[in-house]
Design a protein around this motif. Sequence first.
Motif, PDB file in Angstrom:
ATOM      1  N   PHE A 196      34.777  23.163  45.799  1.00 23.92           N
ATOM      2  CA  PHE A 196      35.878  23.361  46.743  1.00 23.92           C
ATOM      3  C   PHE A 196      35.349  24.170  47.918  1.00 23.92           C
ATOM      4  N   ASP A 197      35.518  23.629  49.123  1.00 25.62           N
ATOM      5  CA  ASP A 197      35.067  24.365  50.309  1.00 25.62           C
ATOM      6  C   ASP A 197      35.886  23.929  51.517  1.00 25.62           C
ATOM      7  N   GLY A 198      35.568  24.523  52.640  1.00 26.19           N
ATOM      8  CA  GLY A 198      36.291  24.210  53.866  1.00 26.19           C
ATOM      9  C   GLY A 198      35.463  23.399  54.832  1.00 26.19           C
ATOM     10  N   SER A 199      34.525  22.623  54.315  1.00 26.07           N
ATOM     11  CA  SER A 199      33.584  21.908  55.178  1.00 26.07           C
ATOM     12  C   SER A 199      34.227  20.756  55.947  1.00 26.07           C
ATOM     13  N   THR A 200      35.322  20.213  55.428  1.00 26.07           N
ATOM     14  CA  THR A 200      35.933  19.073  56.103  1.00 26.07           C
ATOM     15  C   THR A 200      37.070  19.513  57.013  1.00 26.07           C
ATOM     16  N   SER A 201      37.227  18.817  58.113  1.00 25.83           N
ATOM     17  CA  SER A 201      38.366  19.035  59.003  1.00 25.83           C
ATOM     18  C   SER A 201      39.260  17.803  59.053  1.00 25.83           C
ATOM     19  N   ASP A 202      38.883  16.778  58.280  1.00 24.96           N
ATOM     20  CA  ASP A 202      39.671  15.553  58.229  1.00 24.96           C
ATOM     21  C   ASP A 202      40.958  15.811  57.431  1.00 24.96           C
ATOM     22  N   PRO A 203      42.110  15.549  58.011  1.00 27.50           N
ATOM     23  CA  PRO A 203      43.373  15.855  57.326  1.00 27.50           C
ATOM     24  C   PRO A 203      43.509  15.184  55.965  1.00 27.50           C
ATOM     25  N   THR A 205      45.631  29.256  42.980  1.00 34.05           N
ATOM     26  CA  THR A 205      45.605  28.544  44.260  1.00 34.05           C
ATOM     27  C   THR A 205      45.448  29.515  45.431  1.00 34.05           C
ATOM     28  N   ASP A 206      46.125  30.665  45.366  1.00 32.08           N
ATOM     29  CA  ASP A 206      45.990  31.656  46.443  1.00 32.08           C
ATOM     30  C   ASP A 206      44.557  32.166  46.546  1.00 32.08           C
ATOM     31  N   THR A 207      43.932  32.434  45.394  1.00 34.88           N
ATOM     32  CA  THR A 207      42.566  32.953  45.392  1.00 34.88           C
ATOM     33  C   THR A 207      41.595  31.933  45.961  1.00 34.88           C
ATOM     34  N   ILE A 208      41.697  30.695  45.486  1.00 26.48           N
ATOM     35  CA  ILE A 208      40.784  29.653  45.960  1.00 26.48           C
ATOM     36  C   ILE A 208      40.942  29.443  47.457  1.00 26.48           C
ATOM     37  N   ARG A 209      42.159  29.348  47.923  1.00 31.26           N
ATOM     38  CA  ARG A 209      42.382  29.088  49.347  1.00 31.26           C
ATOM     39  C   ARG A 209      41.952  30.263  50.218  1.00 31.26           C
ATOM     40  N   GLU A 210      42.114  31.483  49.709  1.00 33.72           N
ATOM     41  CA  GLU A 210      41.643  32.659  50.452  1.00 33.72           C
ATOM     42  C   GLU A 210      40.125  32.611  50.602  1.00 33.72           C
ATOM     43  N   PHE A 211      39.421  32.304  49.524  1.00 32.67           N
ATOM     44  CA  PHE A 211      37.969  32.235  49.595  1.00 32.67           C
ATOM     45  C   PHE A 211      37.504  31.100  50.514  1.00 32.67           C
ATOM     46  N   ILE A 212      38.192  29.964  50.450  1.00 34.34           N
ATOM     47  CA  ILE A 212      37.841  28.844  51.325  1.00 34.34           C
ATOM     48  C   ILE A 212      38.034  29.245  52.787  1.00 34.34           C
ATOM     49  N   ARG A 213      39.128  29.949  53.082  1.00 37.13           N
ATOM     50  CA  ARG A 213      39.360  30.403  54.464  1.00 37.13           C
ATOM     51  C   ARG A 213      38.238  31.316  54.945  1.00 37.13           C
ATOM     52  N   ARG A 214      37.651  32.053  54.023  1.00 41.64           N
ATOM     53  CA  ARG A 214      36.548  32.949  54.378  1.00 41.64           C
ATOM     54  C   ARG A 214      35.223  32.206  54.562  1.00 41.64           C
ATOM     55  N   GLY A 215      35.198  30.933  54.211  1.00 45.46           N
ATOM     56  CA  GLY A 215      33.967  30.171  54.328  1.00 45.46           C
ATOM     57  C   GLY A 215      33.120  30.194  53.070  1.00 45.46           C
ATOM     58  N   VAL A 216      33.736  30.552  51.941  1.00 45.18           N
ATOM     59  CA  VAL A 216      33.031  30.589  50.655  1.00 45.18           C
ATOM     60  C   VAL A 216      33.128  29.233  49.974  1.00 45.18           C
ATOM     61  N   VAL A 217      32.036  28.794  49.367  1.00 47.52           N
ATOM     62  CA  VAL A 217      32.019  27.560  48.585  1.00 47.52           C
ATOM     63  C   VAL A 217      32.237  27.922  47.110  1.00 47.52           C
ATOM     64  N   ARG A 242      31.171  36.741  51.438  1.00 51.61           N
ATOM     65  CA  ARG A 242      31.088  36.500  52.880  1.00 51.61           C
ATOM     66  C   ARG A 242      30.953  34.999  53.155  1.00 51.61           C
ATOM     67  N   ALA A 243      31.188  34.621  54.392  1.00 52.62           N
ATOM     68  CA  ALA A 243      31.052  33.218  54.791  1.00 52.62           C
ATOM     69  C   ALA A 243      29.649  32.712  54.459  1.00 52.62           C
ATOM     70  N   GLY A 244      29.580  31.538  53.869  1.00 51.10           N
ATOM     71  CA  GLY A 244      28.298  30.961  53.492  1.00 51.10           C
ATOM     72  C   GLY A 244      27.903  31.245  52.060  1.00 51.10           C
ATOM     73  N   ASP A 245      28.577  32.194  51.408  1.00 49.23           N
ATOM     74  CA  ASP A 245      28.278  32.497  50.005  1.00 49.23           C
ATOM     75  C   ASP A 245      28.827  31.403  49.096  1.00 49.23           C
ATOM     76  N   THR A 246      28.261  31.325  47.898  1.00 50.93           N
ATOM     77  CA  THR A 246      28.727  30.388  46.878  1.00 50.93           C
ATOM     78  C   THR A 246      29.221  31.181  45.675  1.00 50.93           C
ATOM     79  N   LEU A 247      30.403  30.832  45.214  1.00 56.32           N
ATOM     80  CA  LEU A 247      30.991  31.473  44.037  1.00 56.32           C
ATOM     81  C   LEU A 247      31.014  30.463  42.894  1.00 56.32           C
ATOM     82  N   VAL A 248      30.364  30.824  41.789  1.00 54.68           N
ATOM     83  CA  VAL A 248      30.307  29.959  40.612  1.00 54.68           C
ATOM     84  C   VAL A 248      31.209  30.532  39.526  1.00 54.68           C
ATOM     85  N   VAL A 249      32.062  29.693  38.954  1.00 54.20           N
ATOM     86  CA  VAL A 249      32.921  30.099  37.841  1.00 54.20           C
ATOM     87  C   VAL A 249      32.884  29.003  36.785  1.00 54.20           C
ATOM     88  N   ARG A 250      33.086  29.400  35.537  1.00 50.07           N
ATOM     89  CA  ARG A 250      33.103  28.407  34.457  1.00 50.07           C
ATOM     90  C   ARG A 250      34.179  27.374  34.708  1.00 50.07           C
TER      91      ARG A 250
END
Length: 211
Positions: free
Chosen positions: A103-110, A81-93, A60-68
């Motif tokens: 990797f997260d969606g915290s920035t809006s700077d292009p 790339t699809d998986t990472i971007r899908e999770f970022i769109r959901r608000g996952v770090v 869910r949005a706000g969750d953190t996913l840790v991977v090796r």
Amino acid sequence: MATFLYARVSTSEQTLDHQKTQAEKSGFTFDHVIADHGVSGVSVLMKDRPEGKRLFDMLRAGDTLVVRWVDRLGRNYADVTDTIREFIRRGVVIRTVINGMTFDGSTSDPMQMAVRDAMISFMAASAQAQAEATKEAQKAGIANARDKGDDSYKGRKPSYSREQYTTVASLLGKNASVSEIAQASGLTRQTVYRIKEDPAAAEKALAVWSL
């Protein structure tokens, strides 16, 4: 908000305990540990893995996913790339144990978004190169030759570890200088240059030696 550790365990060397211990030594703690066992990382899409599906449902949005490393999140460049971007769109770090990438969606700077997306692409491409090198090594019958104790076919053993290679790859993606990379990785400048000039060959050497 919860923290998840996701692990893919497909060989005897990639145990769940090892991946958990490595993450904990890097300072991570988890609310949930999810692992796919006996699943090929090069033939099964992330969303088609039994526990991968569960992870998609739980995050869910706000969750953190840790991977090796990012290679845990897909079978090839497109899947990672699809998986990472899908999770970022959901608000996952998403955070990696190796090199502490975030990797997260915290920035809006292009510009910052472009840099982030370029890094995701570079890391995913590196993950696929590793997978392809591993498959090639398997097809060549390397495991069988290793069991017989014959290492002559492998060529020269790499002077760098998997972690050092990953450090070099990530810093190259950040346009760091060779001197900076050598200092950060503990490798000689000559070794860094060799990896930079032919990353596919460097990756293949690691796969051949099962490093």
